[in-house]
Design an enzyme around this catalytic site. Sequence first.
Site, mmCIF file in Angstrom:
data_model
loop_
_atom_site.group_PDB
_atom_site.id
_atom_site.type_symbol
_atom_site.label_atom_id
_atom_site.label_comp_id
_atom_site.label_asym_id
_atom_site.label_seq_id
_atom_site.Cartn_x
_atom_site.Cartn_y
_atom_site.Cartn_z
ATOM 1 N N LYS A 13 122.931 -23.876 -62.540
ATOM 2 C CA LYS A 13 122.358 -22.594 -62.976
ATOM 3 C C LYS A 13 122.733 -21.457 -62.031
ATOM 4 O O LYS A 13 123.205 -20.405 -62.451
ATOM 5 C CB LYS A 13 120.819 -22.697 -63.067
ATOM 6 C CG LYS A 13 120.322 -23.818 -63.971
ATOM 7 C CD LYS A 13 118.805 -23.897 -63.989
ATOM 8 C CE LYS A 13 118.157 -24.227 -62.659
ATOM 9 N NZ LYS A 13 118.394 -25.609 -62.166
ATOM 10 N N ARG A 88 109.637 -22.407 -66.054
ATOM 11 C CA ARG A 88 109.676 -23.848 -65.794
ATOM 12 C C ARG A 88 108.487 -24.575 -66.415
ATOM 13 O O ARG A 88 108.397 -25.789 -66.310
ATOM 14 C CB ARG A 88 109.635 -24.069 -64.278
ATOM 15 C CG ARG A 88 110.991 -24.374 -63.641
ATOM 16 C CD ARG A 88 110.713 -24.473 -62.154
ATOM 17 N NE ARG A 88 111.620 -25.242 -61.363
ATOM 18 C CZ ARG A 88 112.658 -24.730 -60.704
ATOM 19 N NH1 ARG A 88 112.996 -23.481 -60.845
ATOM 20 N NH2 ARG A 88 113.371 -25.498 -59.913
ATOM 21 N N ARG A 127 125.184 -29.719 -51.536
ATOM 22 C CA ARG A 127 125.136 -28.263 -51.739
ATOM 23 C C ARG A 127 124.928 -27.512 -50.424
ATOM 24 O O ARG A 127 124.123 -27.893 -49.601
ATOM 25 C CB ARG A 127 123.971 -27.943 -52.692
ATOM 26 C CG ARG A 127 123.581 -26.482 -52.718
ATOM 27 C CD ARG A 127 122.791 -26.141 -53.944
ATOM 28 N NE ARG A 127 121.462 -26.717 -53.995
ATOM 29 C CZ ARG A 127 120.663 -26.581 -55.059
ATOM 30 N NH1 ARG A 127 121.052 -25.914 -56.128
ATOM 31 N NH2 ARG A 127 119.469 -27.129 -55.041
ATOM 32 N N ARG A 161 119.470 -26.238 -47.822
ATOM 33 C CA ARG A 161 118.042 -26.116 -48.116
ATOM 34 C C ARG A 161 117.281 -27.338 -47.631
ATOM 35 O O ARG A 161 117.743 -28.459 -47.816
ATOM 36 C CB ARG A 161 117.844 -25.956 -49.632
ATOM 37 C CG ARG A 161 118.158 -24.553 -50.115
ATOM 38 C CD ARG A 161 118.271 -24.480 -51.605
ATOM 39 N NE ARG A 161 117.179 -25.157 -52.320
ATOM 40 C CZ ARG A 161 117.066 -25.149 -53.644
ATOM 41 N NH1 ARG A 161 117.950 -24.506 -54.382
ATOM 42 N NH2 ARG A 161 116.069 -25.772 -54.227
ATOM 43 N N ARG A 172 111.702 -33.346 -57.901
ATOM 44 C CA ARG A 172 112.065 -32.152 -58.682
ATOM 45 C C ARG A 172 112.555 -32.541 -60.071
ATOM 46 O O ARG A 172 112.264 -31.847 -61.055
ATOM 47 C CB ARG A 172 113.121 -31.338 -57.913
ATOM 48 C CG ARG A 172 112.478 -30.562 -56.746
ATOM 49 C CD ARG A 172 113.439 -30.277 -55.611
ATOM 50 N NE ARG A 172 114.561 -29.462 -55.999
ATOM 51 C CZ ARG A 172 115.689 -29.342 -55.290
ATOM 52 N NH1 ARG A 172 115.827 -30.019 -54.154
ATOM 53 N NH2 ARG A 172 116.649 -28.559 -55.704
HETATM 54 P P1 ADP Z 1 121.116 -25.233 -59.728
HETATM 55 O O1 ADP Z 1 121.031 -23.754 -59.467
HETATM 56 O O2 ADP Z 1 121.058 -25.567 -61.196
HETATM 57 O O3 ADP Z 1 120.148 -26.029 -58.934
HETATM 58 P P2 ADP Z 1 123.713 -25.037 -58.350
HETATM 59 O O4 ADP Z 1 124.398 -23.995 -59.144
HETATM 60 O O5 ADP Z 1 123.191 -24.662 -57.014
HETATM 61 O O6 ADP Z 1 122.559 -25.730 -59.245
HETATM 62 O O7 ADP Z 1 124.712 -26.282 -58.193
HETATM 63 C C1 ADP Z 1 124.374 -27.411 -57.377
HETATM 64 C C2 ADP Z 1 125.602 -27.850 -56.576
HETATM 65 O O8 ADP Z 1 126.578 -28.407 -57.457
HETATM 66 C C3 ADP Z 1 126.301 -26.713 -55.820
HETATM 67 O O9 ADP Z 1 126.725 -27.209 -54.573
HETATM 68 C C4 ADP Z 1 127.487 -26.348 -56.710
HETATM 69 O O10 ADP Z 1 128.585 -25.914 -55.927
HETATM 70 C C5 ADP Z 1 127.789 -27.663 -57.428
HETATM 71 N N1 ADP Z 1 128.204 -27.461 -58.833
HETATM 72 C C6 ADP Z 1 127.719 -26.549 -59.724
HETATM 73 N N2 ADP Z 1 128.311 -26.682 -60.939
HETATM 74 C C7 ADP Z 1 129.176 -27.729 -60.818
HETATM 75 C C8 ADP Z 1 130.100 -28.367 -61.731
HETATM 76 N N3 ADP Z 1 130.231 -27.946 -63.013
HETATM 77 N N4 ADP Z 1 130.825 -29.397 -61.252
HETATM 78 C C9 ADP Z 1 130.695 -29.814 -59.963
HETATM 79 N N5 ADP Z 1 129.843 -29.261 -59.065
HETATM 80 C C10 ADP Z 1 129.096 -28.228 -59.478
HETATM 81 P P1 ADP Z 2 116.765 -25.921 -58.152
HETATM 82 O O1 ADP Z 2 118.029 -25.662 -57.403
HETATM 83 O O2 ADP Z 2 116.195 -27.268 -57.945
HETATM 84 O O3 ADP Z 2 116.817 -25.534 -59.600
HETATM 85 P P2 ADP Z 2 115.082 -23.667 -57.312
HETATM 86 O O4 ADP Z 2 115.776 -22.935 -56.239
HETATM 87 O O5 ADP Z 2 115.067 -23.066 -58.673
HETATM 88 O O6 ADP Z 2 115.645 -25.132 -57.366
HETATM 89 O O7 ADP Z 2 113.593 -23.954 -56.886
HETATM 90 C C1 ADP Z 2 113.256 -24.505 -55.623
HETATM 91 C C2 ADP Z 2 111.763 -24.754 -55.563
HETATM 92 O O8 ADP Z 2 111.053 -23.509 -55.726
HETATM 93 C C3 ADP Z 2 111.207 -25.643 -56.680
HETATM 94 O O9 ADP Z 2 111.300 -27.019 -56.371
HETATM 95 C C4 ADP Z 2 109.756 -25.155 -56.764
HETATM 96 O O10 ADP Z 2 108.979 -25.661 -55.690
HETATM 97 C C5 ADP Z 2 109.903 -23.652 -56.541
HETATM 98 N N1 ADP Z 2 110.121 -22.896 -57.801
HETATM 99 C C6 ADP Z 2 111.219 -22.145 -58.131
HETATM 100 N N2 ADP Z 2 111.077 -21.586 -59.323
HETATM 101 C C7 ADP Z 2 109.864 -21.972 -59.788
HETATM 102 C C8 ADP Z 2 109.140 -21.726 -60.993
HETATM 103 N N3 ADP Z 2 109.655 -20.961 -61.985
HETATM 104 N N4 ADP Z 2 107.917 -22.285 -61.131
HETATM 105 C C9 ADP Z 2 107.388 -23.047 -60.150
HETATM 106 N N5 ADP Z 2 108.011 -23.331 -59.012
HETATM 107 C C10 ADP Z 2 109.244 -22.802 -58.818
#
Ligand code: ADP
Ligand code: ADP
Length: 215
Positions: A13, A88, A127, A161, A172
């Site tokens: 995302k 969420r 990541r 992180r 999660r």
């Molecule tokens: P989210 O925001 O959904 O938690 P991220 O965008 O941070 O996920 O992606 C998680 C990790 O996976 C990052 O280190 C990113 O560089 C990697 N990543 C994201 N999309 C892809 C993909 N299509 N293929 C391989 N690795 C990916």
């Molecule tokens: P991910 O890469 O796992 O998608 P986020 O960066 O979106 O993670 O979220 C990290 C943490 O922040 C979550 O595990 C939760 O504790 C909190 N968080 C983020 N967005 C929300 C939300 N919309 N509602 C509740 N908790 C949230």
Amino acid sequence: MNIILLGPPGAGKGTQAKRLVERHGMRQLSTGDMLRAAVKAETPTGLRVKAVMEAGELVSDEIVSALISDELEAMGKDIGAIFDGYPRTAEQARSLDDILSAHGRKLDSVIELEVNEDALVERITGRFTCAKCGQGYHDKFERPKVEGVCDKCGSTEFKRRPDDNEETVRTRMAEYRAKTAPILPIYEARGIVSRVDGMADIDVVTAEIEKILGY
Ligand code: ADP
Ligand code: ADP
Ligand code: ZN
């Protein structure tokens, strides 16, 4: 245009949101980023949510919806919003409807990134981000072009992180399955959900999303 990127932790995302921001001038609204900023700044909200985030559990609906509302308030009306990691829960989905209509906006598209859960632990534990500009990277899938130097800003400092460890990732993912996946039918009923194969290469995923959005 106002869109939601939906998918479990590590689905991509944030990666995709940043690309849409760069290429199409949209704004990324990541509640995770906002909460991490609050924790770092030790604001009252930050102090309240720190332990919950470290455990991989969800922060209260009121807190995140207030963050989103404030952010939209401060944003130009003509800038498109990408909701990343929000809503969420069903309660947050209801709040988002109210917040959007209060700002004269409407939800155009919900894009679900479909991923294989087995791949997510590897994505998340590999990541890291640039400490200066926030550009995202991965140990295996998206390394900086020059080892140890951020492609975007040239910084040599990176961070990981505290919640990106295997145990927290499992919590999660369980939270996603129990509370977030069930909101999809709300949007399906409105006919605005599109699905993208989130296991494809990053560029391919971007191209698919752009196609859906008409870019
Ligand atoms: P989210 O925001 O959904 O938690 P991220 O965008 O941070 O996920 O992606 C998680 C990790 O996976 C990052 O280190 C990113 O560089 C990697 N990543 C994201 N999309 C892809 C993909 N299509 N293929 C391989 N690795 C990916
Ligand atoms: P991910 O890469 O796992 O998608 P986020 O960066 O979106 O993670 O979220 C990290 C943490 O922040 C979550 O595990 C939760 O504790 C909190 N968080 C983020 N967005 C929300 C939300 N919309 N509602 C509740 N908790 C949230
Ligand atoms: Zn950088």
